[in-house]
Design a protein around this motif. Sequence first.
Motif, PDB file in Angstrom:
ATOM      1  N   PRO A  54      50.600  46.583  49.634  1.00 40.45           N
ATOM      2  CA  PRO A  54      49.632  45.534  49.293  1.00 40.45           C
ATOM      3  C   PRO A  54      48.329  46.124  48.743  1.00 40.45           C
ATOM      4  O   PRO A  54      47.950  47.234  49.118  1.00 40.45           O
ATOM      5  CB  PRO A  54      49.364  44.833  50.634  1.00 40.45           C
ATOM      6  CG  PRO A  54      50.387  45.316  51.599  1.00 40.45           C
ATOM      7  CD  PRO A  54      50.984  46.571  51.046  1.00 40.45           C
ATOM      8  N   GLY A  55      47.692  45.382  47.863  1.00 40.91           N
ATOM      9  CA  GLY A  55      46.366  45.747  47.371  1.00 40.91           C
ATOM     10  C   GLY A  55      46.321  46.942  46.439  1.00 40.91           C
ATOM     11  O   GLY A  55      45.283  47.571  46.287  1.00 40.91           O
ATOM     12  N   THR A  98      48.823  42.523  40.966  1.00 40.31           N
ATOM     13  CA  THR A  98      48.345  41.282  40.346  1.00 40.31           C
ATOM     14  C   THR A  98      47.372  41.613  39.209  1.00 40.31           C
ATOM     15  O   THR A  98      47.426  41.011  38.123  1.00 40.31           O
ATOM     16  CB  THR A  98      47.639  40.394  41.399  1.00 40.31           C
ATOM     17  OG1 THR A  98      48.489  40.298  42.529  1.00 40.31           O
ATOM     18  CG2 THR A  98      47.329  39.021  40.864  1.00 40.31           C
ATOM     19  N   HIS A 117      34.684  50.403  40.484  1.00 36.52           N
ATOM     20  CA  HIS A 117      34.028  49.416  41.350  1.00 36.52           C
ATOM     21  C   HIS A 117      32.523  49.629  41.491  1.00 36.52           C
ATOM     22  O   HIS A 117      31.809  48.712  41.891  1.00 36.52           O
ATOM     23  CB  HIS A 117      34.705  49.376  42.724  1.00 36.52           C
ATOM     24  CG  HIS A 117      35.995  48.606  42.694  1.00 36.52           C
ATOM     25  ND1 HIS A 117      36.100  47.291  43.048  1.00 36.52           N
ATOM     26  CD2 HIS A 117      37.239  48.976  42.303  1.00 36.52           C
ATOM     27  CE1 HIS A 117      37.349  46.880  42.892  1.00 36.52           C
ATOM     28  NE2 HIS A 117      38.065  47.895  42.439  1.00 36.52           N
TER      29      HIS A 117
HETATM   30  N1  ATP Z   1      44.327  50.208  40.858  1.00 33.92           N
HETATM   31  C1  ATP Z   1      43.237  49.447  41.069  1.00 33.92           C
HETATM   32  N2  ATP Z   1      42.122  49.628  40.331  1.00 33.92           N
HETATM   33  C2  ATP Z   1      41.013  48.896  40.546  1.00 33.92           C
HETATM   34  N3  ATP Z   1      40.929  47.939  41.496  1.00 33.92           N
HETATM   35  C3  ATP Z   1      42.008  47.715  42.256  1.00 33.92           C
HETATM   36  C4  ATP Z   1      43.212  48.445  42.084  1.00 33.92           C
HETATM   37  N4  ATP Z   1      44.119  48.007  42.977  1.00 33.92           N
HETATM   38  C5  ATP Z   1      43.520  47.026  43.671  1.00 33.92           C
HETATM   39  N5  ATP Z   1      42.252  46.842  43.242  1.00 33.92           N
HETATM   40  C6  ATP Z   1      41.275  45.882  43.804  1.00 33.92           C
HETATM   41  O1  ATP Z   1      41.923  45.150  44.843  1.00 33.92           O
HETATM   42  C7  ATP Z   1      42.019  43.754  44.524  1.00 33.92           C
HETATM   43  C8  ATP Z   1      43.377  43.243  44.928  1.00 33.92           C
HETATM   44  O2  ATP Z   1      44.377  43.856  44.129  1.00 33.92           O
HETATM   45  P1  ATP Z   1      45.700  43.115  43.692  1.00 33.92           P
HETATM   46  O3  ATP Z   1      45.620  41.668  44.070  1.00 33.92           O
HETATM   47  O4  ATP Z   1      45.979  43.425  42.276  1.00 33.92           O
HETATM   48  O5  ATP Z   1      46.739  43.836  44.626  1.00 33.92           O
HETATM   49  P2  ATP Z   1      48.291  43.517  44.789  1.00 33.92           P
HETATM   50  O6  ATP Z   1      48.986  44.821  44.650  1.00 33.92           O
HETATM   51  O7  ATP Z   1      48.701  42.422  43.888  1.00 33.92           O
HETATM   52  O8  ATP Z   1      48.304  43.077  46.304  1.00 33.92           O
HETATM   53  P3  ATP Z   1      49.370  42.144  47.069  1.00 33.92           P
HETATM   54  O9  ATP Z   1      50.643  42.891  47.106  1.00 33.92           O
HETATM   55  O10 ATP Z   1      48.726  42.048  48.430  1.00 33.92           O
HETATM   56  O11 ATP Z   1      49.412  40.851  46.332  1.00 33.92           O
HETATM   57  C9  ATP Z   1      41.773  43.679  43.030  1.00 33.92           C
HETATM   58  O12 ATP Z   1      41.190  42.459  42.668  1.00 33.92           O
HETATM   59  C10 ATP Z   1      40.837  44.857  42.779  1.00 33.92           C
HETATM   60  O13 ATP Z   1      39.507  44.479  43.093  1.00 33.92           O
END
Ligand code: ATP
Length: 427
Positions: A213-214, A218, A353
């Motif tokens: 996650p994160g 997305t 960031h």
């Molecule tokens: N590689 C990255 N570079 C910059 N910011 C990031 C990155 N990954 C995550 N973030 C930050 O974390 C937030 C959440 O990321 P995101 O929703 O794309 O994660 P995800 O992989 O889709 O998570 P999930 O699996 O929980 O849906 C983003 O809006 C951004 O602020």
Amino acid sequence: MSETIDEEPGNNNYGFHGIVNNSGEYTTGSDEDFSKYLLDRMKQLESRNTMLKEQCGQIESEKRFMESQKLKYERESQRLQSELDRLKSVPLVVANVVDVFDDGRVLIRSSTGPQFLVKASPELDEDLLIPGSRVALNQQTLAVVDVIPVSDEPVISAMEVIESQEVDYSQIGGLDDQIREVSESVELPLTRPESFVRIGISPPKGVMLYGPPGTGKTLLAKAVAHRTNATFIRVVGSELVQKYIGDGAKLVRDIFEMARKKAPSIIFIDELDAIAATRLNDTNGADREVQRTLMQLLAEMDGFDNRGDIRIIAATNRPDVLDPAIIRPGRFDRVIEIPLPDQTGRESIFYIHTDRLSIDGDVDLAKLAKLTEGASGADIGAIVMEAGMFAVRQNNDSISMSNLVEAVDKVISAPDIINDPSLQMFS
Ligand SMILES: Nc1ncnc2c1ncn2[C@@H]1O[C@H](COP(=O)(O)OP(=O)(O)OP(=O)(O)O)[C@@H](O)[C@H]1O
């Protein structure tokens, strides 16, 4: 017989003004007459007083009874309200009203086909229950518990449609290889379809991003939509099958319909595992619902032209539970891992960031990246935000390294960081 008179203006202070004797003549009367009058008057007032006291007592006891009734009804109403809230909070089944009968029963058709004759919750506004309206039913009793307002129609609430995205590749750190892969499989077929025709290959229909996650799945999907000027349609797998039970398959149809209308578009299915987990033989109602939704998704994917202007990106944190049918060629045939960022990745995410923020000159991003091993991009975003809050609280003009170190400790709860001798200079 003599009759007392008190209408005339009096000559004493008691309202006694005289009597009419037997011959019908008015006379002021003797002292004896006056005493008798007072005695009668006293008796009259005493009995009236007793009567009023009784009435007052009666009203008092009625009031007490009413108050206890009020309390009882208030408690009953609270109990019913919490019962109603509980009924509404469990997953609800969506159905259409076919007919409403005078005795309060409602004929509904569930979205999977069968019709049921059910009762409506007494709390419901009967006027809203009309043939054709969409209603939510309690899963066990099938009682109608809510009428879904038109704007809450599942197809609208189940997906987020954004016509123009603001996210750019430059806002994604540490995923250069993944950006290139996604760009080739999603962006190029939309922006340069002729290249694929010329070479004679078919672009992948769907791309699956998997990872913790994160980590930016997305974000990556949004950035591709931005690059291609495509409408970004985001749906969450778990919501499709849990929020409006019985409607998952219909929603999938509606989502593809919407994507065709708004093309070019990118359908982003988050939490794909919620609808594409390996099928079990012994299936209950909820599993069958998931299966129907998945079958519809596969049918939609099989049915559309992969040279067209709809692309599908799915994301999951649980690739291990996925049904192999989903990654067969012609479906999600490009699988891309989105891992936790490494040291360089974390440093570039810190840079992204903090880039637009006011930070002290001695802030060492490489050091911060070193301190945050195992952190995701979302964790880094949260650390920077937290450090900003510390700086605001201290009334500083910019974020210091010690704010960031403190935020790292708070967000990823790593107590050894504070004891790390190499960091004493920042605390
Ligand atoms: N590689 C990255 N570079 C910059 N910011 C990031 C990155 N990954 C995550 N973030 C930050 O974390 C937030 C959440 O990321 P995101 O929703 O794309 O994660 P995800 O992989 O889709 O998570 P999930 O699996 O929980 O849906 C983003 O809006 C951004 O602020």
